[in-house]
Design a protein around this motif. Sequence first.
Motif, PDB file in Angstrom:
ATOM      1  N   GLU A  99      33.140  37.518  33.299  1.00 18.01           N
ATOM      2  CA  GLU A  99      33.609  38.594  34.181  1.00 18.01           C
ATOM      3  C   GLU A  99      35.103  38.422  34.450  1.00 18.01           C
ATOM      4  O   GLU A  99      35.868  39.401  34.484  1.00 18.01           O
ATOM      5  N   PHE A 100      35.496  37.157  34.627  1.00 12.04           N
ATOM      6  CA  PHE A 100      36.918  36.877  34.892  1.00 12.04           C
ATOM      7  C   PHE A 100      37.771  37.301  33.702  1.00 12.04           C
ATOM      8  O   PHE A 100      38.822  37.937  33.856  1.00 12.04           O
ATOM      9  N   LYS A 101      37.329  36.967  32.497  1.00  8.63           N
ATOM     10  CA  LYS A 101      38.102  37.326  31.309  1.00  8.63           C
ATOM     11  C   LYS A 101      38.187  38.846  31.150  1.00  8.63           C
ATOM     12  O   LYS A 101      39.238  39.379  30.768  1.00  8.63           O
ATOM     13  N   ALA A 102      37.116  39.528  31.468  1.00 10.81           N
ATOM     14  CA  ALA A 102      37.125  40.996  31.377  1.00 10.81           C
ATOM     15  C   ALA A 102      38.053  41.603  32.433  1.00 10.81           C
ATOM     16  O   ALA A 102      38.804  42.564  32.164  1.00 10.81           O
ATOM     17  N   ALA A 103      38.024  41.045  33.659  1.00 11.09           N
ATOM     18  CA  ALA A 103      38.893  41.536  34.731  1.00 11.09           C
ATOM     19  C   ALA A 103      40.353  41.304  34.381  1.00 11.09           C
ATOM     20  O   ALA A 103      41.220  42.164  34.622  1.00 11.09           O
ATOM     21  N   PHE A 104      40.660  40.128  33.825  1.00 10.17           N
ATOM     22  CA  PHE A 104      42.040  39.817  33.445  1.00 10.17           C
ATOM     23  C   PHE A 104      42.524  40.788  32.370  1.00 10.17           C
ATOM     24  O   PHE A 104      43.653  41.287  32.426  1.00 10.17           O
ATOM     25  N   LYS A 105      41.695  41.064  31.389  1.00  8.28           N
ATOM     26  CA  LYS A 105      42.087  41.988  30.338  1.00  8.28           C
ATOM     27  C   LYS A 105      42.342  43.385  30.891  1.00  8.28           C
ATOM     28  O   LYS A 105      43.287  44.067  30.472  1.00  8.28           O
ATOM     29  N   LYS A 106      41.510  43.782  31.863  1.00  3.98           N
ATOM     30  CA  LYS A 106      41.669  45.112  32.466  1.00  3.98           C
ATOM     31  C   LYS A 106      42.960  45.186  33.272  1.00  3.98           C
ATOM     32  O   LYS A 106      43.666  46.204  33.254  1.00  3.98           O
ATOM     33  N   GLU A 132      49.982  36.179  39.430  1.00  2.00           N
ATOM     34  CA  GLU A 132      49.559  37.357  40.193  1.00  2.00           C
ATOM     35  C   GLU A 132      48.315  37.965  39.536  1.00  2.00           C
ATOM     36  O   GLU A 132      47.341  38.312  40.220  1.00  2.00           O
ATOM     37  N   GLU A 133      48.335  38.120  38.222  1.00  2.00           N
ATOM     38  CA  GLU A 133      47.201  38.694  37.505  1.00  2.00           C
ATOM     39  C   GLU A 133      45.969  37.787  37.610  1.00  2.00           C
ATOM     40  O   GLU A 133      44.824  38.257  37.753  1.00  2.00           O
ATOM     41  N   ILE A 134      46.201  36.495  37.544  1.00  2.00           N
ATOM     42  CA  ILE A 134      45.087  35.544  37.603  1.00  2.00           C
ATOM     43  C   ILE A 134      44.428  35.594  38.976  1.00  2.00           C
ATOM     44  O   ILE A 134      43.200  35.646  39.107  1.00  2.00           O
ATOM     45  N   VAL A 135      45.297  35.606  40.054  1.00  2.00           N
ATOM     46  CA  VAL A 135      44.766  35.643  41.429  1.00  2.00           C
ATOM     47  C   VAL A 135      43.998  36.938  41.668  1.00  2.00           C
ATOM     48  O   VAL A 135      42.919  36.942  42.274  1.00  2.00           O
ATOM     49  N   GLU A 136      44.519  38.036  41.153  1.00  3.49           N
ATOM     50  CA  GLU A 136      43.843  39.326  41.344  1.00  3.49           C
ATOM     51  C   GLU A 136      42.487  39.318  40.651  1.00  3.49           C
ATOM     52  O   GLU A 136      41.483  39.786  41.214  1.00  3.49           O
ATOM     53  N   ALA A 137      42.446  38.786  39.448  1.00  2.44           N
ATOM     54  CA  ALA A 137      41.172  38.724  38.715  1.00  2.44           C
ATOM     55  C   ALA A 137      40.184  37.813  39.427  1.00  2.44           C
ATOM     56  O   ALA A 137      38.988  38.113  39.525  1.00  2.44           O
ATOM     57  N   LEU A 138      40.671  36.694  39.963  1.00  5.39           N
ATOM     58  CA  LEU A 138      39.790  35.773  40.690  1.00  5.39           C
ATOM     59  C   LEU A 138      39.253  36.426  41.951  1.00  5.39           C
ATOM     60  O   LEU A 138      38.082  36.241  42.319  1.00  5.39           O
ATOM     61  N   SER A 139      40.106  37.178  42.633  1.00  5.70           N
ATOM     62  CA  SER A 139      39.692  37.859  43.868  1.00  5.70           C
ATOM     63  C   SER A 139      38.556  38.840  43.579  1.00  5.70           C
ATOM     64  O   SER A 139      37.576  38.932  44.325  1.00  5.70           O
ATOM     65  N   LEU A 140      38.675  39.581  42.474  1.00  8.57           N
ATOM     66  CA  LEU A 140      37.633  40.545  42.113  1.00  8.57           C
ATOM     67  C   LEU A 140      36.334  39.836  41.722  1.00  8.57           C
ATOM     68  O   LEU A 140      35.239  40.242  42.151  1.00  8.57           O
ATOM     69  N   VAL A 141      36.441  38.789  40.924  1.00  9.00           N
ATOM     70  CA  VAL A 141      35.248  38.119  40.397  1.00  9.00           C
ATOM     71  C   VAL A 141      34.526  37.331  41.485  1.00  9.00           C
ATOM     72  O   VAL A 141      33.289  37.352  41.581  1.00  9.00           O
ATOM     73  N   LEU A 142      35.298  36.647  42.343  1.00 10.54           N
ATOM     74  CA  LEU A 142      34.692  35.789  43.369  1.00 10.54           C
ATOM     75  C   LEU A 142      34.436  36.523  44.675  1.00 10.54           C
ATOM     76  O   LEU A 142      33.927  35.931  45.641  1.00 10.54           O
TER      77      LEU A 142
END
Length: 898
Positions: free
Chosen positions: A70-77, A95-105
């Motif tokens: 899910e994290f990899k998909a969120a990061f790609k998006k 910034e992109e990594i934190v945003e993806a982590l926020s969505l996934v977690l």
Amino acid sequence: MLLGDIKRIAAINTDIILFNIDSRADATDGRSTILSVFWRLFNESQGFCSDSLALAEIERYLTRKGKYNEFKAAFKKIYGAEWETERDAYSLLQEEIVEALSLVLDKPPEAAREWFENYEKSFNLTVEHFAKRVKEYLDSKSKTHRIIFLVDEIGQFIGSDPYLMLNLQTIVEDLGRICEGRAWVLVTSQEDIDAVIGDIKSSKANDFSKIQGRFNTRLTLSSANTDEVIQARLLEKKDEAKKELEKLFALKGDILKHQLSFTHDTTTLKNYSTAQDFVNNYPFTPYHFQLVQKIFESIRKAGATGLHLSRGERSMLDAFQSAAVNISLKETSALVPLYEFFPCIESFLDTSVKRSIEQAKDNKGLTAPFDIHILQALFLIRYVDIIKPNLDNLVTLCIDQVDADRIVLREKIDEALLRLEKENLISRNGDLYFFLTNEEREVSREIKSVEISSHAETDLLGDIIFEDILKNKTKHRYAPFKKDHAFNRICDEKPWGKIAEDDLRLEIISPMHDQYSIFNPGKCNMHSLNTEGTVLLKLGNDPALFSEIRTYIQTHKYINNKNDAAASTTLKQILRDRADENRGRKERLIAKIDSLMLNAEVYALGKALEINCATTSKIIDDAFDYLIRNTFNKFNYLTQVHDDPIKEIRQILLSDDIGQEQLVLSFATAETQDIKEIRLFIELKTATNKFIILDELVKQFAKRPFGWPEFQIVILVAKLFMAGKIDLLEDKSKISPKDAIALLTKTHQWKNVQILIKASLSTRDLQNAQALGKEIFGSLAPDGQEKISQYIRTSLKKWVEPLEKYKTLADTGNYPGKKEIDQCLSIAGNILNIHDGFELIKEFNSKKDHLMDAHEDFLDLQDFYNNQKQTWETLRKALNRFRPNKAAIEKMKKPSQH
């Protein structure tokens, strides 16, 4: 069992992480470099980030939570690119990594940022943490799952840094402890750990010695498939060349295989097997790959080159390339001889080695360049243990043509070896030849100048024959006689050991004997016949025997003289090498001389013997058996050979009267041949008025033609003594049977015992004894001194037996004749106590009057005790009854007085 274990192990699921430590290391990691590499490669194998250990831990956490995809998909998006291709720039994409982590977690962006930053700051870079991560991974798999870290060139990477070695040791230890043997670490190094330690200062060496204890499993790996590498990189051929080589092998392949053979004492080395094999290896032979690698290793270990000479494929490639170039202009049938490999290592050689070979090139006593090539070849195999440096092997190593003539080449090399040895450039030990350095040449020259005594060679030959081969054997056991025959030992007419007056002798004639050529078969036959009791062995002619023996003696003497504390380190090493060579030379001499004895001509009793045995000792035994069997032809005269002769002697000397009578009777009825021989010898000696000593008599019958065991001879003497045939004297005094025990059962006492034959009485004395015997005993005595003596003894015993009964009654005082009984017993006892028959008859005749009186008394006593004893007892009873009236009766008997 082993194959089953291998298949079972191969079937286990295993992850293998293979890497070159130096190419993956980051210098900024400092002392934790090795741990960092291990951890990054472990992360990479699981699909996590290999650049950032902290980021890989975040990926691992997301994987455990099932959120990684899910994290990899969120990061790609969010970023528009795949996570795996962009994560190496994670520091720019926070910034992109934190945003993806926020969505996934499902966390607020601030909380996700704080968690991301803290995770990176608080990451625990320890060996134990890494081991636990590996344990977690293995636990997620099956119980038999394994992981192997295979690290290349660890030795070069660690170098002399003990901290890096400690880091590696800790990783290995914790992986083994925490993962319970399911995680392995395999490392490779061009040099082993011991070699690395050897370059570290002593202050750090102790630390390394402690670390080594953790590495229990060590394997020394060599370049086993060097030939495949060289074939692929240097020996690939065009199609036209392949066809030509195939034709050449088809034409001369069988001859070539024979030419390239080594002696049986050499380790098995590869030869051409097929035409394809010939094509792949040409112009080299298959054994070159194995041999040259061994040469590099051995020369380096021996210190003949600098330590920078590599042992792997790189040096091998260079050596084979140089050798191939050297013969590149020759015809297709050319082969590479071993000495063509010498130029590639010449630049690495120590000065002393190079100087020896360079000086040889200017030596006018040598034939250049061939002799130099042989010298170079001998140097190359000097320290190699898989091939013996003998002439035949040198021929094989120096073949330079497919159709080379081995016979011609052998003669050429043999001549070259003679020249090289003469110039002290090489040394010969048996059939082996060795390259000599300058220092070794000087030692060799000094050894050859050592002076030795004129008899030293014969002494050594005798040592080898009588001590090493025959094991100090000085007696031969002849089984049918149950007797040991001592023999003297002679080598080239020089006595060996103590010479005794023995009947047998073993004589050796060797090629070193001054008159060896004179000992032809006729001479050997006459020598063995004229020299009594001799077994003669003439060894076959071996021209090299004298030279080998002399070299051994000179080397041994030189080493003993030079072996002191003041000698230099180089000289001590040379002396040790020469001592080792001399021990080998001694072993070869023993084997050579043993072989000469096995094939020697054997002579005995003027005849050449045909003896075929597997051992030298058995040849000697068979020869002595023949000699004894045909020399001691009176041994069978012995009636019996006793197992315990001393016990038998005691029994004979302690035999009672019955035993003595049996001996006398046996001698009178039938005299055995062994007794007769000894009696005749005593009689002949006595007839010449010579003293007969027991020790001399024993030696006489222990020699030819009798060969009787010593104590068996003494048994016969004891029988003659107890049968009254002889007297035994000590200090001119006659010995009793009891006293004779100590003298006859101890060999050192035999010299003190004198033997006298019994004196014979005159016919008149014998007739007087017979007449007296008839008169007092009432029977006619037989003829002959011994028989008359036995007759008197037996008859007197017939007196003694009843008289002893009468004496018992007379001693009570109630019967008459006590005085007469004692007188008769005294006379009879004095005669019976005489052991010697001669003395007994003389005493018997001298006591005639006493015996006549005793005879009358004996008859009276016999009549009284046999016929009147009852009347006597009746009278005594009457006397006892009238005893109380004794006074009255006596009064009545007196006449009355008026």
